[in-house]
Design a protein around this motif. Structure first.
Motif, PDB file in Angstrom:
ATOM      1  N   PRO A 265      33.863  33.783  42.935  1.00 16.16           N
ATOM      2  CA  PRO A 265      32.491  33.948  42.443  1.00 16.16           C
ATOM      3  C   PRO A 265      31.929  32.668  41.839  1.00 16.16           C
ATOM      4  N   GLY A 266      30.616  32.501  41.970  1.00 16.97           N
ATOM      5  CA  GLY A 266      29.961  31.312  41.434  1.00 16.97           C
ATOM      6  C   GLY A 266      30.041  31.212  39.927  1.00 16.97           C
ATOM      7  N   GLY A 267      30.088  32.358  39.252  1.00 13.49           N
ATOM      8  CA  GLY A 267      30.160  32.368  37.801  1.00 13.49           C
ATOM      9  C   GLY A 267      31.571  32.431  37.251  1.00 13.49           C
ATOM     10  N   MET A 268      32.539  32.234  38.099  1.00 14.14           N
ATOM     11  CA  MET A 268      33.945  32.214  37.669  1.00 14.14           C
ATOM     12  C   MET A 268      34.136  31.148  36.596  1.00 14.14           C
ATOM     13  N   SER A 269      34.946  31.446  35.588  1.00 15.58           N
ATOM     14  CA  SER A 269      35.175  30.486  34.516  1.00 15.58           C
ATOM     15  C   SER A 269      35.917  29.251  35.024  1.00 15.58           C
ATOM     16  N   ASP A 270      35.760  28.144  34.310  1.00 14.53           N
ATOM     17  CA  ASP A 270      36.464  26.912  34.689  1.00 14.53           C
ATOM     18  C   ASP A 270      37.973  27.119  34.694  1.00 14.53           C
ATOM     19  N   GLU A 271      38.460  27.896  33.708  1.00 18.32           N
ATOM     20  CA  GLU A 271      39.903  28.151  33.607  1.00 18.32           C
ATOM     21  C   GLU A 271      40.401  28.927  34.819  1.00 18.32           C
ATOM     22  N   ALA A 272      39.628  29.934  35.238  1.00 19.03           N
ATOM     23  CA  ALA A 272      40.025  30.739  36.390  1.00 19.03           C
ATOM     24  C   ALA A 272      39.951  29.920  37.680  1.00 19.03           C
ATOM     25  N   GLN A 273      38.899  29.122  37.799  1.00 21.05           N
ATOM     26  CA  GLN A 273      38.753  28.282  38.994  1.00 21.05           C
ATOM     27  C   GLN A 273      39.946  27.341  39.129  1.00 21.05           C
ATOM     28  N   LYS A 274      40.333  26.713  38.020  1.00 18.53           N
ATOM     29  CA  LYS A 274      41.485  25.811  38.041  1.00 18.53           C
ATOM     30  C   LYS A 274      42.774  26.577  38.342  1.00 18.53           C
ATOM     31  N   TYR A 275      42.898  27.750  37.745  1.00 20.66           N
ATOM     32  CA  TYR A 275      44.101  28.567  37.968  1.00 20.66           C
ATOM     33  C   TYR A 275      44.287  28.881  39.453  1.00 20.66           C
ATOM     34  N   TRP A 276      43.230  29.381  40.092  1.00 22.48           N
ATOM     35  CA  TRP A 276      43.345  29.777  41.493  1.00 22.48           C
ATOM     36  C   TRP A 276      43.568  28.564  42.396  1.00 22.48           C
ATOM     37  N   ALA A 277      42.847  27.468  42.148  1.00 21.72           N
ATOM     38  CA  ALA A 277      43.022  26.260  42.963  1.00 21.72           C
ATOM     39  C   ALA A 277      44.434  25.699  42.810  1.00 21.72           C
ATOM     40  N   ASP A 278      44.931  25.636  41.580  1.00 19.77           N
ATOM     41  CA  ASP A 278      46.282  25.131  41.342  1.00 19.77           C
ATOM     42  C   ASP A 278      47.335  26.041  41.961  1.00 19.77           C
ATOM     43  N   SER A 279      47.115  27.357  41.873  1.00 15.07           N
ATOM     44  CA  SER A 279      48.070  28.314  42.444  1.00 15.07           C
ATOM     45  C   SER A 279      48.124  28.187  43.962  1.00 15.07           C
ATOM     46  N   LEU A 280      46.960  28.034  44.590  1.00 11.04           N
ATOM     47  CA  LEU A 280      46.919  27.874  46.040  1.00 11.04           C
ATOM     48  C   LEU A 280      47.591  26.568  46.466  1.00 11.04           C
ATOM     49  N   ARG A 281      47.371  25.508  45.703  1.00 15.05           N
ATOM     50  CA  ARG A 281      48.004  24.218  46.003  1.00 15.05           C
ATOM     51  C   ARG A 281      49.529  24.324  45.904  1.00 15.05           C
ATOM     52  N   THR A 282      50.012  24.958  44.837  1.00 12.95           N
ATOM     53  CA  THR A 282      51.463  25.130  44.661  1.00 12.95           C
ATOM     54  C   THR A 282      52.050  25.990  45.775  1.00 12.95           C
TER      55      THR A 282
END
Length: 330
Positions: A265-282
């Motif tokens: 979602p566009g309104g996703m928090s910065d913390e959540a955005q980083k969490y999902w991106a980092d999790s996908l990268r790992t």
């Protein structure tokens, strides 16, 4: 330093020591994580959600199993609108996306919506396109199929898991153009909600050919139900997929790579955005995901955050140019 001053100093240090671990403890983790696959079970989006969801949980990158929700309609438009209008600030949901998503955005097929209304989280590989027929088809090669279309466009219907003007349709049109077919608008393309449904129609004899991706076709290839006429890759794929000829080696230089990834979602928090991106990268870097890629014909494509967003923007621009060239948009 007085006793009172020392006491205040010790108390302040104790408070800091207590607060720091607490801050770390409340770092974002999803509750009831969900992945929306914008098509019926059996297609590429469904594959992306289920395989990535399982890998994320198996690798303990998410605290709970990821629920997969199939949300069909509008070749991804229903799911996109759902996220934008109803779950814009939901940190727990991600949505499977691909070249089909960027194609529809490029063509303005999601009315009133655009790429900037969601957060582009990351890619998990690239899935090369295929042109296939049923196992009983008399057609043996891609040039044979193109010759039949050239001779009588009404005699061949090609099914795909995206809407008219979508990614699966564009692959057919681009391949036909490379084969020297001039009147691309006469080609009969039949859209379905997902690649699995399109293959089912092929097996039922309702259409004569299928335009999809390796990951969608693999199960049907393994079962012997379809035969791949061509892979839309610049050269033969590695491993077991190397047995399929490319369109290029058959004299038709058509290439089509379908990226696979996720948005939130566009309104996703910065913390959540980083969490999902980092999790996908790992997940992507793990031996488990590399094996999934190998088994399903996914090729390397590793982009996250700003890089992924720039990549999607470029894909949209390129597709917009191609669509305008062949008259799909003005």
């Amino acid at each position: 330093m007085s006793f009172i001053s020392r006491s205040r100093h010790v108390l302040a240090a104790a408070v800091v020591a207590a607060v720091v671990p607490l801050s770390a403890a409340v770092a974002f983790e999803p509750t009831n994580p969900e992945c929306i696959a914008p098509a019926n079970p059996g297609g590429g989006w469904d594959f992306t959600c289920r395989q990535a969801g399982k890998a994320l949980y198996d690798l303990k990158l998410v605290p709970q199993p990821i629920q997969v929700s199939n949300m069909t309609g509008g070749s991804g438009g229903v799911a996109f609108a759902h996220i934008v209008s109803k779950r814009n600030d939901d940190d727990n949901v991600i949505v499977a996306a691909s070249s089909a998503t960027s194609t529809r955005l490029a063509q303005g097929a999601f009315p009133g919506m655009n790429k900037d209304q969601v957060n582009w989280l990351g890619s998990v590989g690239a899935d090369y396109g295929v042109i296939a027929v049923s196992k009983d088809s008399p057609i043996k090669t891609l040039p044979e199929l193109m010759d039949k279309i050239k001779a009588d466009p009404t005699s061949i219907s090609v099914a795909g898991g995206s809407a008219v003007g979508g990614w699966d349709h564009l692959k057919v049109l681009n391949t036909a153009r490379k084969a020297g077919i001039e009147n691309l608008r006469q080609i009969k393309y039949v859209p379905f909600e997902g690649g699995g449904e399109a293959v089912t129609q092929l097996l039922g004899g309702h259409v004569q050919a299928f335009s999809g991706d390796i990951s969608e076709a693999k199960g049907f290839v393994d079962s012997g139900d379809i035969k791949v006429l061509a892979v839309l890759a610049p050269e033969r794929l590695p491993g077991e997929f190397g047995k399929f000829p490319t369109a290029t080696e058959q004299g038709i230089p058509a290439v089509g790579a379908n990226w696979r990834g996720f948005y939130g979602p566009g309104g996703m928090s910065d913390e959540a955005q980083k969490y999902w991106a980092d999790s996908l990268r790992t997940m992507y870097d793990s031996p488990e995901w590399q094996k999934i890629m190998e088994n399903n014909g996914l090729m390397p494509l590793k982009l996250y955050g700003d890089e992924f967003e720039a990549f999607v923007a470029e894909q949209i621009k390129d597709t917009e140019d191609l669509s305008r060239e062949i008259g799909l948009i003005k």
